[in-house]
Design a protein around this motif. Structure first.
Motif, mmCIF file in Angstrom:
data_model
loop_
_atom_site.group_PDB
_atom_site.id
_atom_site.type_symbol
_atom_site.label_atom_id
_atom_site.label_comp_id
_atom_site.label_asym_id
_atom_site.label_seq_id
_atom_site.Cartn_x
_atom_site.Cartn_y
_atom_site.Cartn_z
ATOM 1 N N TYR A 97 0.785 -1.217 0.065
ATOM 2 C CA TYR A 97 -0.010 0.023 -0.006
ATOM 3 C C TYR A 97 0.945 1.432 0.064
ATOM 4 N N ARG A 98 1.838 1.132 0.369
ATOM 5 C CA ARG A 98 3.021 2.467 0.745
ATOM 6 C C ARG A 98 4.344 2.043 0.030
ATOM 7 N N PRO A 99 4.320 2.072 -1.136
ATOM 8 C CA PRO A 99 5.618 1.471 -1.708
ATOM 9 C C PRO A 99 6.707 2.510 -1.652
ATOM 10 N N PRO A 100 8.078 1.907 -1.571
ATOM 11 C CA PRO A 100 9.151 2.799 -1.151
ATOM 12 C C PRO A 100 9.137 3.650 -2.421
ATOM 13 N N LEU A 101 9.821 4.969 -2.063
ATOM 14 C CA LEU A 101 10.182 6.023 -3.077
ATOM 15 C C LEU A 101 11.382 5.654 -3.540
ATOM 16 N N LYS A 102 11.374 5.347 -4.918
ATOM 17 C CA LYS A 102 12.649 5.035 -5.664
ATOM 18 C C LYS A 102 12.181 4.979 -7.093
ATOM 19 N N GLY A 103 13.334 4.797 -8.000
ATOM 20 C CA GLY A 103 13.248 5.200 -9.409
ATOM 21 C C GLY A 103 12.060 4.472 -10.078
ATOM 22 N N THR A 105 9.378 3.274 -8.649
ATOM 23 C CA THR A 105 7.830 3.726 -8.081
ATOM 24 C C THR A 105 7.515 5.065 -8.200
ATOM 25 N N LEU A 106 8.368 5.828 -8.827
ATOM 26 C CA LEU A 106 7.974 7.277 -9.091
ATOM 27 C C LEU A 106 6.616 7.730 -9.685
ATOM 28 N N LEU A 107 6.390 6.649 -10.638
ATOM 29 C CA LEU A 107 5.146 6.893 -11.507
ATOM 30 C C LEU A 107 3.816 6.590 -10.360
ATOM 31 N N LEU A 108 3.995 5.560 -9.252
ATOM 32 C CA LEU A 108 3.017 5.266 -8.233
ATOM 33 C C LEU A 108 2.759 6.423 -7.628
ATOM 34 N N TRP A 109 3.779 7.252 -7.041
ATOM 35 C CA TRP A 109 3.895 8.329 -5.925
ATOM 36 C C TRP A 109 3.452 9.609 -6.640
ATOM 37 N N PHE A 110 4.073 9.928 -8.045
ATOM 38 C CA PHE A 110 3.619 11.341 -8.613
ATOM 39 C C PHE A 110 2.928 11.070 -9.845
ATOM 40 N N GLY A 111 2.545 10.021 -10.327
ATOM 41 C CA GLY A 111 1.609 9.922 -11.485
ATOM 42 C C GLY A 111 0.290 10.695 -11.405
ATOM 43 N N PRO A 112 -0.591 10.353 -10.298
ATOM 44 C CA PRO A 112 -1.868 11.132 -10.243
ATOM 45 C C PRO A 112 -1.692 12.690 -10.230
ATOM 46 N N GLY A 113 -0.736 13.139 -9.403
ATOM 47 C CA GLY A 113 -0.629 14.503 -9.342
ATOM 48 C C GLY A 113 0.010 15.011 -10.738
ATOM 49 N N LEU A 114 0.832 14.366 -11.568
ATOM 50 C CA LEU A 114 1.174 14.802 -12.717
ATOM 51 C C LEU A 114 0.038 14.873 -13.589
ATOM 52 N N LEU A 115 -0.574 13.781 -13.660
ATOM 53 C CA LEU A 115 -2.022 13.791 -14.514
ATOM 54 C C LEU A 115 -2.996 14.942 -14.380
ATOM 55 N N PHE A 116 -3.071 15.141 -12.982
ATOM 56 C CA PHE A 116 -3.955 16.379 -12.572
ATOM 57 C C PHE A 116 -3.321 17.681 -13.132
ATOM 58 N N VAL A 117 -2.110 17.814 -13.039
ATOM 59 C CA VAL A 117 -1.205 19.233 -13.623
ATOM 60 C C VAL A 117 -1.604 19.055 -15.055
ATOM 61 N N ALA A 118 -1.183 18.112 -15.707
ATOM 62 C CA ALA A 118 -1.282 18.033 -17.131
ATOM 63 C C ALA A 118 -2.752 18.479 -17.685
ATOM 64 N N GLY A 119 -3.866 17.751 -16.842
ATOM 65 C CA GLY A 119 -5.116 18.178 -17.287
ATOM 66 C C GLY A 119 -5.556 19.535 -17.204
ATOM 67 N N LEU A 120 -5.204 20.029 -16.104
ATOM 68 C CA LEU A 120 -5.273 21.390 -15.691
ATOM 69 C C LEU A 120 -4.725 22.412 -16.661
ATOM 70 N N GLY A 121 -3.447 22.155 -17.086
ATOM 71 C CA GLY A 121 -2.648 22.952 -18.035
ATOM 72 C C GLY A 121 -3.501 22.831 -19.517
ATOM 73 N N GLY A 122 -3.859 21.479 -19.854
ATOM 74 C CA GLY A 122 -4.607 21.454 -21.127
ATOM 75 C C GLY A 122 -5.795 22.201 -21.008
#
Length: 161
Positions: A97-103, A105-122
């Motif tokens: 449930y809480r994967p470690p922060l490493k190369g 798993t970066l998409l697991l940790w920051f993917g939803p935020g990046l998708l939100f920012v990209a959608g807002l920018g679009g």
């Protein structure tokens, strides 16, 4: 018929109250400490079938198999960290449930935020382009207005024979 409905409902509720009472689940391991460790470990793991449910709360067949595997690892004397490492090596970091922060798993940790920012920018880009397109429209000059009215008037008039 209406006379029998309350009697039937009363009988069914009596059967349900007597025969379907919830009882505390019996532990599957003979040792209570083993069962507590199992719950602690499996609550940190994601059910691979349900994905939004912990392994300890899932009733999927795979979840039952994984809990059985964890019990056997506990009986072998492995530590909680070793059991987690075993599960991660077998199923990847997604199982936690809480994967470690490493190369990896970066998409697991920051993917939803990046998708939100990209959608807002679009969305903002679309709204700006739309505003510019609407702002580029110029009102008709007096001559263009007269010609448009003449065209509309000619269309409304029935054809002359």
């Amino acid at each position: 018929m209406r006379r029998w409905l309350p009697i039937l409902l009363l009988a069914l509720s009596g059967i349900a109250a007597n025969g379907l009472q919830a009882r505390e689940a019996a532990p599957l391991a003979a040792d209570e400490a083993t069962e507590r460790r199992l719950v602690a470990i499996s609550s940190e793991l994601r059910c691979l079938v349900c994905q939004n449910e912990s392994l300890s709360g899932s009733n999927a067949e795979l979840a039952n198999d994984l809990r059985r595997e964890i019990r056997s690892l506990i009986r072998e004397g492995r530590s909680d960290a070793e059991i987690m490492e075993f599960m991660v090596s077998r199923y990847g970091d997604f199982v936690r449930y809480r994967p470690p922060l490493k190369g990896t798993t970066l998409l697991l940790w920051f993917g939803p935020g990046l998708l939100f920012v990209a959608g807002l920018g679009g969305l903002l880009l679309y709204l700006r382009r739309r505003q510019r397109a609407l702002g580029d429209q110029h009102p008709l000059s007096a001559d263009e207005t007269r010609r448009a009215e003449a065209l509309l008037h000619d269309r409304e008039a029935p054809p002359q024979p």
